[in-house]
Structures are given as structure tokens and as C-alpha cells.
Design a protein around this motif. Sequence first.
Motif, short mmCIF file in Angstrom:
data_model
loop_
_atom_site.label_atom_id
_atom_site.label_comp_id
_atom_site.label_asym_id
_atom_site.label_seq_id
_atom_site.Cartn_x
_atom_site.Cartn_y
_atom_site.Cartn_z
N UNK A 154 33.25 -40.20 -0.94
CA UNK A 154 32.72 -38.83 -0.95
C UNK A 154 32.47 -38.34 0.47
N UNK A 161 34.26 -36.13 -5.12
CA UNK A 161 34.25 -37.57 -4.85
C UNK A 161 35.17 -38.23 -5.86
N UNK A 186 29.50 -44.12 0.78
CA UNK A 186 29.94 -44.63 -0.52
C UNK A 186 28.96 -44.17 -1.58
N UNK A 187 29.48 -43.68 -2.70
CA UNK A 187 28.61 -43.05 -3.69
C UNK A 187 28.52 -43.82 -5.00
N UNK A 194 25.44 -50.95 0.28
CA UNK A 194 25.95 -49.69 -0.25
C UNK A 194 25.49 -48.49 0.59
N UNK B 387 27.86 -35.85 -8.97
CA UNK B 387 27.60 -37.13 -9.62
C UNK B 387 27.31 -38.22 -8.58
N UNK B 388 26.48 -39.17 -8.99
CA UNK B 388 26.11 -40.28 -8.11
C UNK B 388 25.38 -39.85 -6.85
N UNK B 389 24.89 -38.60 -6.85
CA UNK B 389 24.05 -38.18 -5.71
C UNK B 389 22.61 -38.08 -6.20
N UNK B 451 20.58 -34.05 -3.14
CA UNK B 451 21.92 -34.31 -3.68
C UNK B 451 22.94 -33.33 -3.12
N UNK B 456 23.62 -39.94 -1.40
CA UNK B 456 24.02 -40.67 -2.60
C UNK B 456 22.81 -41.41 -3.18
N UNK B 457 22.87 -41.68 -4.48
CA UNK B 457 21.77 -42.43 -5.10
C UNK B 457 21.88 -43.90 -4.73
#
Lengths: 318, 554
Positions: A154, A161, A186-187, A194, B387-389, B451, B456-457
Motif C-alpha cells: 500500500x 492496496x 505493509x498493510x 510488520x 482496509x487494513x488501516x 486510517x 496500517x493496523x
Amino acid sequence: MDIKNADFTSIFNVASLQNRHLVDLHWFTLAICVLIAFVVTGLLIAVIAKFRTPENDDGSEPRQIQGNIRLEIIWTAIPLLIVTVLGVLTAIVMLVVNPPVGNKQPDVVVIGHQWWWEYRYPKLGVTTANEFYLPVGKNTLFEFRSADVVHSFWVIAFGQKMDAIPGHPTNMWVHPIKTGKFLGTCSEYCGAQHGLMRIIANVVPQEEFDTWIEKQRAVPEQPTDPAAVRGKELFNSATCVECHRVAGNEDAQALIGPDLTHIAQRETLGTGVLANNTENLKKWMQNPQTFKPGVNMPKMRLTDEEAQDIAVYLESLK
Amino acid sequence: MTGGTIHTHKPVNWLAEVPEYQGILSWLTSIDHKQLGILYILSAFGFLVVGALMGLTIRLQLMFPMSHVVSQEVYNQIFTMHGTTMVFFVGMPLLFGFAVYLTPLMIGARDMAFPRLNSFGYWVYLFGAIMLFFSFLSGGAPAAGWFAYPPLSEKGYLFNNGQNYWALSLFVTGIGSVATGVNLIVTILTMRAPGMTLKRVPLFVWMILMDGFLVVFSLPALNAALVMILFDRTLNTKFFDATVGGSPLLWQHFFWFFGHPEVYILILPGWGAISEVIPVFSRKLLFGAGVMAASTVAITFLSFGVWVHHMFAAGLGFAPLYIFAVTSLLIAVPTGIKVWSWLATMWGGKLRFTVAMLHAMAFLIQFTIGGLSGVAFAVIPLDWQLTDSYFVVAHFHYVLVGGMLFSLISGVYYWYPKVTGRMMSETLGKWQFWLMVFGFNGTFFVMHILGVLGMPRRVWTYPLGMPGWAELNFFSSCWSFVLVASMLLFLYNLVWSFYHGKIAGPNPWNAWTLEWLADSPPIGENFERVPVVRSRRPLWDLQFGSGGDGEHHA
């Protein structure tokens, strides 16, 4: 490491044609959602203001209403209409942004590793790591693969992403519309490091990109400086070459860690955690775990002089 | 209903004086749905404290950029355990507690259909939960996140025992959940009071019925996947190993086939509680109860067909993605109907701003925000951005804390008098409510913006100099202390009111469903006699003779 010359990181900082479409759809959806939120909040405030039990209430019960079919049809139909519009726009934007790829060869293959990125330009015969270049104004097809666990690529200003999943190559189009340095991370949670698996994308004019490719293709000159010569010997005799590749050094051809052929051209070390200079490289080699706990590169048992020599060698790889 | 000749003891009006509940052994060996319900809820609150402290640790670590409050290894274990604990050991037992305590009372039954199975479900849950926490002593807790994507969750990448404990513990707990789900379905279908047709069950019971179906049909998918990952880790099978023909995507499909219905499993009882609280404190019949029930059925069906929206960035191709975008958008419609119905119930009523009602109203706004941010994930191009944030983190905390937790706390204030015989302190409750509203929104609202700014999470830390990241994270972390303080105040109120609350009597709120006919606390068999039910509101009928279903307006 604080990368100061990067562009503002926000999905609304539009750096690709694709993200332009995403952002337009985003504003549209956001406007609808904010409107609905205001209507609900407004109604609740109105209800609170209007229907609190009066001080001198007689204790009687208010009128008991079962429902109102017309009202219920309205508040089913309007949301249905809204989601239908959103559904149509979703399909249009999806197909515009990511048209089917077919059998096209990707321009850039990105391979996620714990915890660094490998970039291959199969049409141009270039392989590099962690920092990559794209020409502005050209629609570029990416392919994502993973060498180990699931990662997700992303670059924030590119908008989309895409996951990198073992055994399941994925694709994404990026058409950069402005030059600059764009960051990402990296998401998809991929283990210990990570959070520090950073992405650095450089979008440059076509000529500059061509020059960069030329430099990447060139085999670096053999070291002549005595420290660098010693460094190369140490590099080849220590375990470095078990994982790393340097073009033109036939002992160093392993593909496990990042390709170090032109490491001196990069701005950062350790996937964006340290500025790239001899001093940092030396410290990194002596104990990478201090900068990136959990990283797969072991603590190399090198004396100060040895580490210094290897660092000089690597920093000569321009 | 008190003072009948059937009693062999004098009626009591406080839980601590119930003769059958004296002594630890009476609780350890109980098959009474009321005791098991209380045990479920108390266990859930116990784990809520643990989970909240883990959440606080996450906020402390992220308070400043490049900080090192805990190591990245510990951090990864903590966010994994935070998610797992909150979903499986707080959310599930909390809703099961409400379900098994209230369902028999609300339908006029003496107990659950299978009391021993009920007890089995609880003890298996507690055993599973303790087993997972034991992993800390066995060399490390699981660290693959609460959805544990392979290959990361395979032993090649996480070789300590934590991940095995994770799979085993959730498997054991999952068996208990399916048992309880079956029990709830059978109870509701077969043990209703005379005259209580399915159209006349309280909305809470209707939601629990749907919840039962969701549990029974979705948890087996998780259980199957858990067995596969456990076999991969211990018997060298290769279900999820792409290098020899397995598929990491297979896990994602299995997990989210369970995982998305799970979201509705968690929220349905909250909706049920709100559907009882809002009418009673608006003094009105629930508006459009039939449509409300039907929309719940629609959600139950649709929720089995939306799981791929958790995988929109997994590159599955246009057609499969788009089908799930359509279903995910559609599910917003029945969800919206509920919000409008609750608002319309309040409209024209006589509102009483009790603490239960305050929580219900905060729920309405927060759940709407959580629902609307959810729409952003159904619109696939926006999902690709967000997503994934941290936007996702904001979204599901709005649904699960702002939605589920607020609604069930509302339910606790509402039913506490029934369970314990005493009222909860409204003064403490109002303090707790406002602290929680500010603490919750302060902690999680800014995460939407984080986000959008690209955080990112599940990151252990973040570099200096990212725009706004440091400031917003600092802001969020500060408010998280207020949020945790409000939770502790809530627990304090539970204890304080148990000893000092006003004696409630059978029906302190002048409510209309059957549980308010029973004593507070209810006697062992719940009711001495149950009246024939002729409407959705039997106690209204008892008071006024008829009219429990209100008047109809076309």
C-alpha cells in the motif's frame, strides 16, 4: 528513520490516475454518509427536545402506534436506492481502476518477504529491493507475490492496496500522475517487524527513470580502494553471501535477502529504518536486531575494523 | 405473584438472600439458567478488564512514535490476545449470559430446554478461556492476530506453543457455543408460554433465536478451520501451505465464513436489548415490530453471504468480488430500518432519561457511525484504500464498543433490578455514561483519520514525521484512559448497587414483557403461574385489559 523529503501521506493526496477515481467516489460516498449521520443525529436531538416527559406529567401512557406502512416503505426504498447507486458506481470504478489483466506481462513484480520488499522489472531485467522507481504518466502493471507469509502493498497516495499471498499472484494498475517520493507500509500483519516494513516509491520523469534503469543494469566496478578490497573478501568469506547477491561478484549470488548490487544508491537501510551511510551500515551489520528486532539477518560477529571494511565495500556499490 | 402457598420459604427480594444460591457449591454445580447467566456475565466482565488493560497497553505503546513501552514480540501477543479475548471471552459470554438468563423468563419458561447442556456450555467456555491464558506461562501467547492468517500462523513462522493453545482453546469454546446455540433455538421454539406465538415473542427473544441460528451455522466453519491449522502445526498436514498445493486463501474463506456472521452474533442481542429499553423508556410500543423482526431474518440470511468483503484486497477477480459488494451493500438496508424504527418508537413518546436510555441513545448515534463506515467497505474501491488501516480499527470499535457494549450496558442497567433485586445507582451511572461517551469517542473517532492518513493496523510503532500520526495517536491514547476509567466505574457501580441499591420490586420500570411478572430476583422456577399471552406486551394487557399490540396506522 524520518524520511523528510517524502510527499504528504494521505489517501486524498492523489498521486495516481486510479486514486483520482477512488477519491471522487470517496467524496461522493462520504457526503451521503455524513448526510445520513446528520439526519439521524438531528432526529434524535429533535426527539429529545420534543418528547421528554413533562414535569407535571399525569402518568398516562402516550398513544400506542403499531407502525406506519407508508413510512416503513419509504425508509426501505430510499436506502435501497442509495445502495443501488453505490453498487453501480462500485462496478464502474472497479473496472476503470483495475481492468482485467489477461495475459499481459507485468511491468513490476513485487515480492513480499519478512520484512522487506523485492522489486523486479522483468521487461527491463532489473532486480532491486526496498526502494523502487516508476516513470510518471505511464500506466504500470504490478504483480504481487509472497516469498513467505501474506503481506499487503500500500503506497498511500496511490490509493489502492493489494495483498501478496503465497501461491496466489495478484495484480494492480498504477498510473502515476505526479513526481515525488511516496511512502507506504505493509498493510497485512506479517509478523514481528510488520510495522517497520516500509515502502518507498519514487515517481520520476521518464528520462530520469531510464537513467535509473541504466544504472541498475550496470555491473558495479570491482573495488580498488584497499579497505573495500578487504571488505569484499570478508563479505565473501563471512556468511553474507549465503543470503545476498551482488552482480559482478560471482561468490555472492544468493537470493534470500535483499539484492545488494547497487545498495549505495539507496537512501535507507533495513527497509526504511536507517539512513544509508557507512556508519549506519556498519552498526546494522554488527547487530541488526537493535534496529529491527526479530529481523531474519543474524547478528554478525564482526570486529569494528571488519565491519568498517565491509561497509566501505558495500557503499562502493553505486 | 408473591406470598403464594407453593413457596416452602419466605420470598426474598435480594439475590444474596436467595436460599438456593447460598455457598460456592451451589454456583459450581448449578444448572439453573439464572445462575449460569450471571456466571457468564461476571466472567465476561472479568475478561473485559483483562482485555481493556491489554488495549490500554496498545495505546501506551502507540502514544509516541518510535517508543518502546513493550517489545514488538510482546506487542504482537498483546494485540492478538486483545482481539481474541474481546471477541470470544467477552463478547460471546456476555451475549450468552443475557440470552440464557433472559430467554426463559421472557417466554414464560422455567428453564432452558437442556439445563445440563447449558451448564456444559458455560464451563467449557471458561475452560477454553483459561487454557488460552495459560499459554502465557507455556512460553508465549499466540501472536498471529485474532484472525490468524496462515502461513504466519503455521509453525514455520510462529513455532512456540501459543498458536496451538489458540486453536485448541477456540475449538473447545466453539463446541460450547454451538451447544448453547442449539439450546437457545430449542428453548424458544418449544417452551413458550401458552398463547405466545412466534409473532408475540419479545424482540429480544426473536433476535436471540436468529442468533442461535447464526451460531449453529457459522461456528462449525471456524471449528473445522481450527482443526486444520492444528493438524498443520502438529501433524504436518499441508492444508494452508501453498508450496505443496495447500492454500492460504482457504483459511481466509473458512475464517470469514464464520467471522462475518460472528459480527452479527455479537450485535443481535444488543439490538434486542435496545428494542426492549427504548419502548419502555419512551412508554410506547416498538414501532414496526413486524418489519423489525423480518429485517433481522434478512440480516441473518445475508450475513452468510458477505464474508468476502474481508478479502477485497486479496485479488480474487471482478465477478467474485462484485457479488459480495452487492450483498454487503444490501445488508445496510435492513440495518438502516432498525435505526429508523428505534427513532420512530421514541417519536411521540414520553421519554425517561434513565441511564439505560442514555446508553441506548448513545448507541443509536455510535452504531449509525459504525454502520456508515461499514458501507465504505462494501464499496470495493474505498475498501482498497481503507482496509487494513486504522479506519478499520475505528469502524469495528464503533460497532462492537459503541454498538454492542453500549447496548448491553444499557441492558445491564435495565435488567439489573430483575437479576439482583436492587436498582443500580443512577448518579454513578450518569458519571459513568458521560465518561464512557467521551472516552470512547475520543479514543476511536480519530482512528478514522489515522486510517485516511495511511496508518496500517497492527503496527508496533511508527516513524517520526508522518503527518498527524503522532498527534492523533497521542490524543487517542489520552482518551483511552478515560474509557478504561469509565469501565471500572461501571464495575464499581455493579458492586456498590448490589449492597446499597434501592430494593426494586418485580416491575420497577413499569415494563411490559413477561420477565417483569416474576419476582426480583425470580424464584427457582421463575413463575408460579404464567398468564395466557394475547399480545406482544402481556403486562400491558394485565394492566389495561387489552391493547398490548397498539393501534394500527396505515
